[in-house]
Write a protein that holds these residues in place. Sequence first.
Motif, PDB file in Angstrom:
ATOM      1  N   HIS A  11       0.819  -1.216   0.000  1.00  0.00           N
ATOM      2  CA  HIS A  11       0.000   0.000   0.000  1.00  0.00           C
ATOM      3  C   HIS A  11       0.852   1.265   0.000  1.00  0.00           C
TER       4      HIS A  11
ATOM      5  N   SER B 118      -2.883  -2.766  -6.862  1.00  0.00           N
ATOM      6  CA  SER B 118      -3.390  -1.846  -5.843  1.00  0.00           C
ATOM      7  C   SER B 118      -4.914  -1.918  -5.838  1.00  0.00           C
ATOM      8  N   HIS B 119      -5.500  -1.379  -4.776  1.00  0.00           N
ATOM      9  CA  HIS B 119      -6.955  -1.291  -4.736  1.00  0.00           C
ATOM     10  C   HIS B 119      -7.445  -0.337  -5.821  1.00  0.00           C
TER      11      HIS B 119
ATOM     12  N   MET C  57     -12.186  -4.186 -10.519  1.00  0.00           N
ATOM     13  CA  MET C  57     -11.525  -4.694  -9.328  1.00  0.00           C
ATOM     14  C   MET C  57     -10.204  -5.335  -9.728  1.00  0.00           C
ATOM     15  N   SER C  58      -9.237  -5.252  -8.851  1.00  0.00           N
ATOM     16  CA  SER C  58      -7.953  -5.906  -9.037  1.00  0.00           C
ATOM     17  C   SER C  58      -7.917  -7.158  -8.173  1.00  0.00           C
TER      18      SER C  58
ATOM     19  N   VAL D 150      -6.080  -7.509  -5.739  1.00  0.00           N
ATOM     20  CA  VAL D 150      -5.954  -7.004  -4.378  1.00  0.00           C
ATOM     21  C   VAL D 150      -7.339  -6.814  -3.754  1.00  0.00           C
ATOM     22  N   ASP D 151      -8.308  -6.402  -4.562  1.00  0.00           N
ATOM     23  CA  ASP D 151      -9.667  -6.197  -4.064  1.00  0.00           C
ATOM     24  C   ASP D 151     -10.367  -7.513  -3.726  1.00  0.00           C
TER      25      ASP D 151
ATOM     26  N   SER E 173     -17.233  -2.401  -6.871  1.00  0.00           N
ATOM     27  CA  SER E 173     -16.467  -1.518  -5.992  1.00  0.00           C
ATOM     28  C   SER E 173     -16.262  -2.183  -4.642  1.00  0.00           C
ATOM     29  N   LYS E 174     -15.011  -2.422  -4.295  1.00  0.00           N
ATOM     30  CA  LYS E 174     -14.712  -2.944  -2.956  1.00  0.00           C
ATOM     31  C   LYS E 174     -15.015  -1.895  -1.901  1.00  0.00           C
ATOM     32  N   ILE E 175     -14.655  -0.638  -2.155  1.00  0.00           N
ATOM     33  CA  ILE E 175     -14.821   0.424  -1.172  1.00  0.00           C
ATOM     34  C   ILE E 175     -16.294   0.614  -0.823  1.00  0.00           C
TER      35      ILE E 175
ATOM     36  N   TRP F  81     -19.297  -6.768  -6.800  1.00  0.00           N
ATOM     37  CA  TRP F  81     -17.938  -7.070  -6.323  1.00  0.00           C
ATOM     38  C   TRP F  81     -17.946  -8.314  -5.438  1.00  0.00           C
TER      39      TRP F  81
ATOM     40  N   SER G  34     -16.247 -11.939  -6.408  1.00  0.00           N
ATOM     41  CA  SER G  34     -15.183 -12.407  -5.506  1.00  0.00           C
ATOM     42  C   SER G  34     -15.514 -13.782  -4.938  1.00  0.00           C
TER      43      SER G  34
END
Length: 420
Positions: free
Chosen positions: A52, A62-63, A71-72, A74-75, A316-318, A324, A328
């Motif tokens: 990070h 990265s996120h 999404m990556s 990482v997400d 969106s993870k956030i 998402w 996942s």
Amino acid sequence: MASTTERDLSAAPRTVSASGWRLPQVRGGRILSIDAMRALTVLVMVMVNEWHSVVGLPQWMSHMPADVDAMSFVDAVFPSFLFIVGMSIPFALQQRFKAGDRFWQVQGHVLLRGAGLVLIGFFMVNGEDGFDASAMPLPIPLWNLLCYGAAFLLWGSVSGGKNLAQPWRVGGLLLFALLAWVYRGAPTSSGGQGWMTPQWWGILGLIGWAYLIASWAYQAVRGSVLGLLACVALCTAYFVALRLPVVAASPGLSLLFSQDGNFVHGSIALCGVLTTMIFFDESRSWSRQARFGLALLVALLLALAATGLRPDFKISKIHATPSWALYSAAASVLIFAMLYQWVDVMGRQLWPALLAPVAANPLLAYLIPFVIEAVMQLAGWHWPELLRGGGVGLLFGAAYSVFVALLVKQVAGRGLRLSI
């Protein structure tokens, strides 16, 4: 041989536990593929957390920004941990019931475990942001270290599993209370001194809420595959309901549906529970091929549901969107199926000396980097700038996760444990 028909999925034979509470019988003993996935997820989480602060990495390492429909990998790390938490629930509850715990004793254990994770996450979040350093009576790195110490007093064990004596546990609870009392938050708009707030619950807190949702939903539907799928759908519907005009216009309904993120996270944990029931429900006489086929079907259904939701609820993870979460979860089902085939079916080893200690001590492995960071901040140490950029930073993050695994092995080898 039973076939995977709708009748079979909805009417599984049950076993009766010692407490009289009916749940399906799952395979006893440790499942090496679950251990492997748990350990790999924790170590990858340590690695990406270290990445990070590394500059110059490509976006897929990265996120993704909150409002980008993408999404990556990482997400997908945090969802993988939620998934493996869900996979462990049927085994943990079965162990409790077989030990002779009554129904309400088990519910109390579930509640205390979830609350413990929420408590640690709550303190960690407030130790990262929202504090007024000038008003704090002690440096925030020291405050954080004392929080980890309080967690160990409450939930730690020594000598290979021997719990700390009750006075130590009471001391841990009192230390948490003392740390909350001395905490000073940012000044409020009225000019007063702020206090600790759930800005968000932190990774551990979010896991705690998801664990509670998945544990109670699993018991409510008695481990039924169709029932668990219905629970995943209900969690998704809960998220959607908050966005309906009739709900948004009503303060009462908006409050009722305000835990949308927790239910989305809960849906991922439920997919983990579902995967356990597909592969390890011993009340089913399904063949191994049928179990793999059903797992692939579930992964496909989750991906299709995510695709259908994506136009209205972008990835969106956030924002913890259902697209998402379901993408996942689908990926986690496939990853576990491959690990199960490789480790349990084919009998291949997967770095047992490195992964086994982490699998047995995931909370310890997760917290160690935070302890190291607090010690470094307190001492005024920093990683060299050479390790904070580009390819060198990338390699350092990977090496750091291996170092954490080795440290966990050494600590656990001396009999220290941390488990809620």
